[in-house]
Scaffold this motif. Sequence first.
Motif, PDB file in Angstrom:
ATOM      1  N   MET A  12      77.939  29.856  29.769  1.00  0.00           N
ATOM      2  CA  MET A  12      79.015  29.843  28.770  1.00  0.00           C
ATOM      3  C   MET A  12      78.630  30.628  27.519  1.00  0.00           C
ATOM      4  SD  MET A  12      81.167  27.840  30.279  1.00  0.00           S
ATOM      5  CE  MET A  12      81.235  26.508  31.457  1.00  0.00           C
ATOM      6  N   GLY A  13      77.326  30.753  27.266  1.00  0.00           N
ATOM      7  CA  GLY A  13      76.859  31.476  26.086  1.00  0.00           C
ATOM      8  C   GLY A  13      76.802  32.975  26.331  1.00  0.00           C
ATOM      9  N   ARG A  14      76.296  33.660  25.354  1.00  0.00           N
ATOM     10  CA  ARG A  14      76.166  35.110  25.472  1.00  0.00           C
ATOM     11  C   ARG A  14      75.136  35.432  26.547  1.00  0.00           C
ATOM     12  NH1 ARG A  14      75.916  39.282  20.617  1.00  0.00           N
ATOM     13  NH2 ARG A  14      75.819  41.165  21.882  1.00  0.00           N
ATOM     14  N   PRO A  15      75.541  36.150  27.607  1.00  0.00           N
ATOM     15  CA  PRO A  15      74.600  36.444  28.688  1.00  0.00           C
ATOM     16  C   PRO A  15      73.549  37.473  28.272  1.00  0.00           C
ATOM     17  CG  PRO A  15      76.708  37.506  29.107  1.00  0.00           C
ATOM     18  CD  PRO A  15      76.875  36.686  27.854  1.00  0.00           C
ATOM     19  N   THR A  16      72.399  37.370  28.893  1.00  0.00           N
ATOM     20  CA  THR A  16      71.334  38.337  28.665  1.00  0.00           C
ATOM     21  C   THR A  16      71.660  39.620  29.438  1.00  0.00           C
ATOM     22  OG1 THR A  16      70.074  37.395  30.497  1.00  0.00           O
ATOM     23  CG2 THR A  16      69.617  36.516  28.287  1.00  0.00           C
ATOM     24  N   PRO A  17      70.941  40.711  29.161  1.00  0.00           N
ATOM     25  CA  PRO A  17      71.254  41.993  29.803  1.00  0.00           C
ATOM     26  C   PRO A  17      71.158  41.998  31.335  1.00  0.00           C
ATOM     27  CG  PRO A  17      69.854  42.348  27.901  1.00  0.00           C
ATOM     28  CD  PRO A  17      69.932  40.862  28.120  1.00  0.00           C
ATOM     29  N   ASP A  18      70.468  41.023  31.930  1.00  0.00           N
ATOM     30  CA  ASP A  18      70.360  41.024  33.387  1.00  0.00           C
ATOM     31  C   ASP A  18      71.600  40.435  34.071  1.00  0.00           C
ATOM     32  OD1 ASP A  18      69.459  38.709  32.154  1.00  0.00           O
ATOM     33  OD2 ASP A  18      67.976  38.251  33.673  1.00  0.00           O
ATOM     34  N   ARG A  20      75.724  40.667  34.897  1.00  0.00           N
ATOM     35  CA  ARG A  20      76.808  41.647  35.010  1.00  0.00           C
ATOM     36  C   ARG A  20      78.140  40.930  34.811  1.00  0.00           C
ATOM     37  NH1 ARG A  20      74.365  44.335  40.359  1.00  0.00           N
ATOM     38  NH2 ARG A  20      72.618  45.380  39.345  1.00  0.00           N
ATOM     39  N   ARG A  21      79.062  41.614  34.191  1.00  0.00           N
ATOM     40  CA  ARG A  21      80.387  41.039  33.917  1.00  0.00           C
ATOM     41  C   ARG A  21      81.352  41.416  35.041  1.00  0.00           C
ATOM     42  NH1 ARG A  21      84.283  42.657  28.921  1.00  0.00           N
ATOM     43  NH2 ARG A  21      86.049  41.447  29.646  1.00  0.00           N
ATOM     44  N   TYR A  22      82.125  40.435  35.484  1.00  0.00           N
ATOM     45  CA  TYR A  22      83.135  40.642  36.518  1.00  0.00           C
ATOM     46  C   TYR A  22      84.439  39.991  36.074  1.00  0.00           C
ATOM     47  CZ  TYR A  22      79.088  41.569  39.493  1.00  0.00           C
ATOM     48  OH  TYR A  22      77.930  42.069  40.023  1.00  0.00           O
ATOM     49  N   ARG A  23      85.532  40.581  36.489  1.00  0.00           N
ATOM     50  CA  ARG A  23      86.849  39.962  36.313  1.00  0.00           C
ATOM     51  C   ARG A  23      87.370  39.653  37.705  1.00  0.00           C
ATOM     52  NH1 ARG A  23      89.385  40.191  31.566  1.00  0.00           N
ATOM     53  NH2 ARG A  23      91.456  40.490  32.422  1.00  0.00           N
ATOM     54  N   CYS A  24      87.778  38.416  37.892  1.00  0.00           N
ATOM     55  CA  CYS A  24      88.272  38.022  39.204  1.00  0.00           C
ATOM     56  C   CYS A  24      89.559  37.223  39.050  1.00  0.00           C
ATOM     57  CB  CYS A  24      87.221  37.231  39.973  1.00  0.00           C
ATOM     58  SG  CYS A  24      86.679  35.733  39.153  1.00  0.00           S
ATOM     59  N   THR A  25      90.356  37.232  40.097  1.00  0.00           N
ATOM     60  CA  THR A  25      91.619  36.517  40.092  1.00  0.00           C
ATOM     61  C   THR A  25      91.565  35.418  41.136  1.00  0.00           C
ATOM     62  OG1 THR A  25      92.751  38.543  39.451  1.00  0.00           O
ATOM     63  CG2 THR A  25      94.121  36.770  40.315  1.00  0.00           C
ATOM     64  N   VAL A  26      91.803  34.198  40.681  1.00  0.00           N
ATOM     65  CA  VAL A  26      91.803  33.033  41.566  1.00  0.00           C
ATOM     66  C   VAL A  26      93.090  32.275  41.304  1.00  0.00           C
ATOM     67  CG1 VAL A  26      90.649  30.877  42.163  1.00  0.00           C
ATOM     68  CG2 VAL A  26      89.282  32.882  41.557  1.00  0.00           C
ATOM     69  N   THR A  32      86.869  35.864  33.656  1.00  0.00           N
ATOM     70  CA  THR A  32      85.720  36.727  33.427  1.00  0.00           C
ATOM     71  C   THR A  32      84.486  35.891  33.701  1.00  0.00           C
ATOM     72  OG1 THR A  32      86.877  38.015  31.756  1.00  0.00           O
ATOM     73  CG2 THR A  32      84.463  38.109  31.743  1.00  0.00           C
ATOM     74  N   VAL A  33      83.628  36.380  34.566  1.00  0.00           N
ATOM     75  CA  VAL A  33      82.389  35.678  34.876  1.00  0.00           C
ATOM     76  C   VAL A  33      81.222  36.623  34.632  1.00  0.00           C
ATOM     77  CG1 VAL A  33      83.391  34.070  36.544  1.00  0.00           C
ATOM     78  CG2 VAL A  33      82.521  36.247  37.344  1.00  0.00           C
ATOM     79  N   HIS A  34      80.101  36.043  34.257  1.00  0.00           N
ATOM     80  CA  HIS A  34      78.859  36.792  34.067  1.00  0.00           C
ATOM     81  C   HIS A  34      77.860  36.256  35.082  1.00  0.00           C
ATOM     82  CE1 HIS A  34      80.900  37.289  30.185  1.00  0.00           C
ATOM     83  NE2 HIS A  34      80.366  38.487  30.239  1.00  0.00           N
ATOM     84  N   LEU A  35      77.388  37.127  35.952  1.00  0.00           N
ATOM     85  CA  LEU A  35      76.504  36.713  37.039  1.00  0.00           C
ATOM     86  C   LEU A  35      75.233  37.547  37.050  1.00  0.00           C
ATOM     87  CD1 LEU A  35      79.256  36.447  39.802  1.00  0.00           C
ATOM     88  CD2 LEU A  35      78.246  34.569  38.487  1.00  0.00           C
ATOM     89  N   ASN A  36      74.153  36.887  37.362  1.00  0.00           N
ATOM     90  CA  ASN A  36      72.850  37.542  37.464  1.00  0.00           C
ATOM     91  C   ASN A  36      72.543  37.744  38.945  1.00  0.00           C
ATOM     92  OD1 ASN A  36      70.118  38.171  37.582  1.00  0.00           O
ATOM     93  ND2 ASN A  36      69.592  36.834  35.873  1.00  0.00           N
ATOM     94  N   PRO A  37      72.485  38.997  39.405  1.00  0.00           N
ATOM     95  CA  PRO A  37      72.239  39.230  40.826  1.00  0.00           C
ATOM     96  C   PRO A  37      70.897  38.684  41.322  1.00  0.00           C
ATOM     97  CG  PRO A  37      72.252  41.310  39.603  1.00  0.00           C
ATOM     98  CD  PRO A  37      72.648  40.234  38.646  1.00  0.00           C
ATOM     99  N   ARG A  38      69.954  38.437  40.413  1.00  0.00           N
ATOM    100  CA  ARG A  38      68.651  37.883  40.823  1.00  0.00           C
ATOM    101  C   ARG A  38      68.745  36.413  41.239  1.00  0.00           C
ATOM    102  NH1 ARG A  38      64.964  40.042  36.010  1.00  0.00           N
ATOM    103  NH2 ARG A  38      66.058  42.002  35.832  1.00  0.00           N
ATOM    104  N   ILE A  68      81.771  34.655  44.049  1.00  0.00           N
ATOM    105  CA  ILE A  68      80.443  34.498  43.464  1.00  0.00           C
ATOM    106  C   ILE A  68      79.350  34.949  44.434  1.00  0.00           C
ATOM    107  CG2 ILE A  68      78.827  32.886  42.370  1.00  0.00           C
ATOM    108  CD1 ILE A  68      81.544  33.347  40.836  1.00  0.00           C
ATOM    109  N   ALA A  69      79.358  34.390  45.637  1.00  0.00           N
ATOM    110  CA  ALA A  69      78.285  34.662  46.609  1.00  0.00           C
ATOM    111  C   ALA A  69      78.018  36.157  46.814  1.00  0.00           C
ATOM    112  CB  ALA A  69      78.593  33.963  47.935  1.00  0.00           C
ATOM    113  N   PRO A  70      79.041  36.979  47.103  1.00  0.00           N
ATOM    114  CA  PRO A  70      78.729  38.393  47.370  1.00  0.00           C
ATOM    115  C   PRO A  70      78.174  39.140  46.155  1.00  0.00           C
ATOM    116  CG  PRO A  70      81.104  37.989  47.572  1.00  0.00           C
ATOM    117  CD  PRO A  70      80.449  36.678  47.287  1.00  0.00           C
ATOM    118  N   ARG A  71      78.493  38.676  44.962  1.00  0.00           N
ATOM    119  CA  ARG A  71      78.041  39.372  43.757  1.00  0.00           C
ATOM    120  C   ARG A  71      76.612  39.024  43.365  1.00  0.00           C
ATOM    121  NH1 ARG A  71      83.202  39.148  44.366  1.00  0.00           N
ATOM    122  NH2 ARG A  71      84.510  40.846  43.634  1.00  0.00           N
ATOM    123  N   ILE A  72      76.090  37.935  43.930  1.00  0.00           N
ATOM    124  CA  ILE A  72      74.686  37.598  43.646  1.00  0.00           C
ATOM    125  C   ILE A  72      73.829  37.642  44.914  1.00  0.00           C
ATOM    126  CG2 ILE A  72      75.233  36.291  41.555  1.00  0.00           C
ATOM    127  CD1 ILE A  72      74.734  33.709  43.159  1.00  0.00           C
ATOM    128  N   GLY A  73      74.414  38.093  46.015  1.00  0.00           N
ATOM    129  CA  GLY A  73      73.632  38.278  47.232  1.00  0.00           C
ATOM    130  C   GLY A  73      73.437  37.028  48.067  1.00  0.00           C
TER     131      GLY A  73
END
Length: 164
Positions: A12-18, A20-26, A32-38, A68-73
């Motif tokens: 919910m806070g400001r994400p770190t540089p690792d 990535r920002r995504y916009r999705c429709t559900v 807007t979600v911020h996800l870390n691929p790691r 979510i799953a495909p964007r973080i592997g």
Amino acid sequence: MLLDVDGVLNPMGRPTPDYRRYRCTVGGEVYTVHLNPRHGRGLLDLAIATGSELVWATTWEQHANEWIAPRIGLPSLPVIPLPPEPPSEHGEMFKTPHVAAYAGRRPFVWFDDQVWAEDEDYLRVRQGLTDFLLIHVDPMRGLTRRHLGMAEEWLTLTGFSQGS
């Protein structure tokens, strides 16, 4: 290992540089979600090392597999259904009875930003469960290596890990 999305994988806070920002429709709503691929690799490595199954425990339900799953592997994961519930009489989160029903007597680790003492009490006292670890994730920061380490340590020390 049970996974929440918002506050855990999507801080919910400001994400770190690792992240990535995504916009999705559900359901017609744009998020807007911020996800870390790691996160995906870390969770998969932990699941393999401990012989655990990854499961969604999120109000995203099946949408977590789509967005979510495909964007973080992560592969498609089982989903705990979370129908709307009336407020609890005992203070536990609305997800907690569904988690208890899904887990049954199987040991589990639950990563969520809304698990508290009331949830632990509900699981232990009202459901008679003993083999679980609730890992409260700070929703402003999201999932960290420390959280994964806590899960690995618990799974290993309690003998639920394949490596034990």
